[in-house]
Design a protein around this motif. Sequence first.
Motif, PDB file in Angstrom:
ATOM      1  N   LYS A   5      40.361  43.618  35.536  1.00 47.55           N
ATOM      2  CA  LYS A   5      40.224  42.167  35.683  1.00 47.55           C
ATOM      3  C   LYS A   5      38.763  41.751  35.819  1.00 47.55           C
ATOM      4  O   LYS A   5      38.358  40.720  35.313  1.00 47.55           O
ATOM      5  CB  LYS A   5      41.001  41.687  36.906  1.00 47.55           C
ATOM      6  CG  LYS A   5      42.476  41.656  36.711  1.00 47.55           C
ATOM      7  CD  LYS A   5      43.142  41.105  37.945  1.00 47.55           C
ATOM      8  CE  LYS A   5      44.616  40.970  37.771  1.00 47.55           C
ATOM      9  NZ  LYS A   5      45.269  40.418  38.969  1.00 47.55           N
ATOM     10  N   ARG A   6      37.991  42.582  36.485  1.00 44.55           N
ATOM     11  CA  ARG A   6      36.608  42.205  36.747  1.00 44.55           C
ATOM     12  C   ARG A   6      35.663  42.545  35.605  1.00 44.55           C
ATOM     13  O   ARG A   6      34.766  41.783  35.275  1.00 44.55           O
ATOM     14  CB  ARG A   6      36.124  42.885  38.026  1.00 44.55           C
ATOM     15  CG  ARG A   6      34.707  42.514  38.367  1.00 44.55           C
ATOM     16  CD  ARG A   6      34.351  42.831  39.759  1.00 44.55           C
ATOM     17  NE  ARG A   6      32.970  42.409  39.992  1.00 44.55           N
ATOM     18  CZ  ARG A   6      32.335  42.595  41.087  1.00 44.55           C
ATOM     19  NH1 ARG A   6      32.927  43.177  42.095  1.00 44.55           N
ATOM     20  NH2 ARG A   6      31.100  42.200  41.223  1.00 44.55           N
ATOM     21  N   PHE A   7      35.840  43.715  34.983  1.00 43.35           N
ATOM     22  CA  PHE A   7      34.844  44.201  34.032  1.00 43.35           C
ATOM     23  C   PHE A   7      35.286  44.226  32.571  1.00 43.35           C
ATOM     24  O   PHE A   7      34.437  44.328  31.685  1.00 43.35           O
ATOM     25  CB  PHE A   7      34.385  45.603  34.433  1.00 43.35           C
ATOM     26  CG  PHE A   7      33.699  45.637  35.758  1.00 43.35           C
ATOM     27  CD1 PHE A   7      32.425  45.122  35.919  1.00 43.35           C
ATOM     28  CD2 PHE A   7      34.331  46.181  36.859  1.00 43.35           C
ATOM     29  CE1 PHE A   7      31.793  45.143  37.147  1.00 43.35           C
ATOM     30  CE2 PHE A   7      33.708  46.212  38.096  1.00 43.35           C
ATOM     31  CZ  PHE A   7      32.433  45.688  38.244  1.00 43.35           C
ATOM     32  N   LEU A   8      36.567  44.188  32.313  1.00 40.86           N
ATOM     33  CA  LEU A   8      37.037  44.276  30.934  1.00 40.86           C
ATOM     34  C   LEU A   8      37.453  42.909  30.395  1.00 40.86           C
ATOM     35  O   LEU A   8      38.570  42.704  29.930  1.00 40.86           O
ATOM     36  CB  LEU A   8      38.185  45.281  30.824  1.00 40.86           C
ATOM     37  CG  LEU A   8      37.845  46.707  31.247  1.00 40.86           C
ATOM     38  CD1 LEU A   8      39.054  47.607  31.113  1.00 40.86           C
ATOM     39  CD2 LEU A   8      36.672  47.245  30.447  1.00 40.86           C
ATOM     40  N   HIS A   9      36.530  41.984  30.440  1.00 43.37           N
ATOM     41  CA  HIS A   9      36.775  40.633  29.944  1.00 43.37           C
ATOM     42  C   HIS A   9      37.035  40.699  28.434  1.00 43.37           C
ATOM     43  O   HIS A   9      36.439  41.525  27.732  1.00 43.37           O
ATOM     44  CB  HIS A   9      35.563  39.749  30.236  1.00 43.37           C
ATOM     45  CG  HIS A   9      35.817  38.314  29.956  1.00 43.37           C
ATOM     46  ND1 HIS A   9      35.610  37.766  28.713  1.00 43.37           N
ATOM     47  CD2 HIS A   9      36.279  37.320  30.747  1.00 43.37           C
ATOM     48  CE1 HIS A   9      35.924  36.481  28.751  1.00 43.37           C
ATOM     49  NE2 HIS A   9      36.335  36.193  29.973  1.00 43.37           N
ATOM     50  N   PRO A  10      37.934  39.879  27.923  1.00 45.47           N
ATOM     51  CA  PRO A  10      38.229  39.910  26.487  1.00 45.47           C
ATOM     52  C   PRO A  10      36.990  39.823  25.591  1.00 45.47           C
ATOM     53  O   PRO A  10      36.950  40.443  24.530  1.00 45.47           O
ATOM     54  CB  PRO A  10      39.143  38.700  26.286  1.00 45.47           C
ATOM     55  CG  PRO A  10      39.829  38.536  27.604  1.00 45.47           C
ATOM     56  CD  PRO A  10      38.786  38.919  28.633  1.00 45.47           C
ATOM     57  N   SER A  11      35.986  39.092  25.999  1.00 45.43           N
ATOM     58  CA  SER A  11      34.781  38.983  25.167  1.00 45.43           C
ATOM     59  C   SER A  11      34.023  40.306  25.081  1.00 45.43           C
ATOM     60  O   SER A  11      33.287  40.548  24.132  1.00 45.43           O
ATOM     61  CB  SER A  11      33.853  37.888  25.706  1.00 45.43           C
ATOM     62  OG  SER A  11      33.367  38.232  26.988  1.00 45.43           O
TER      63      SER A  11
END
Length: 69
Positions: A5-11
Motif C-alpha cells: 500500500k505504501r510503496f507499490l503505487h500503481p504509477s
Amino acid sequence: RWFAKRFLHPSIVAPYDYVFVWDEDLGVDNFAAEPCLDIVRRHGLEISQPGLDVTKGPAPTYYITARKN
C-alpha cells in the motif's frame, strides 16, 4: 500488505508485467525466476507464491505454502 500500500503505487509498478515481493526470511540464492514466471503465465495467475519443498531445508511456517506431490 502495508508495504504494498505504501510503496507499490500503481504509477510505480505500471511499467512492469510482474512484481516480486520478498519476505525478509526468504532465501533466494537458488531461486530461478523464469520457471516460476512460466507457470504464472501458463495459468494466467495474477498473484502466486512458489511452493516450498519440505524435504529440502526447514519446515515452512505455514504448511499451505508446502509443495504437494
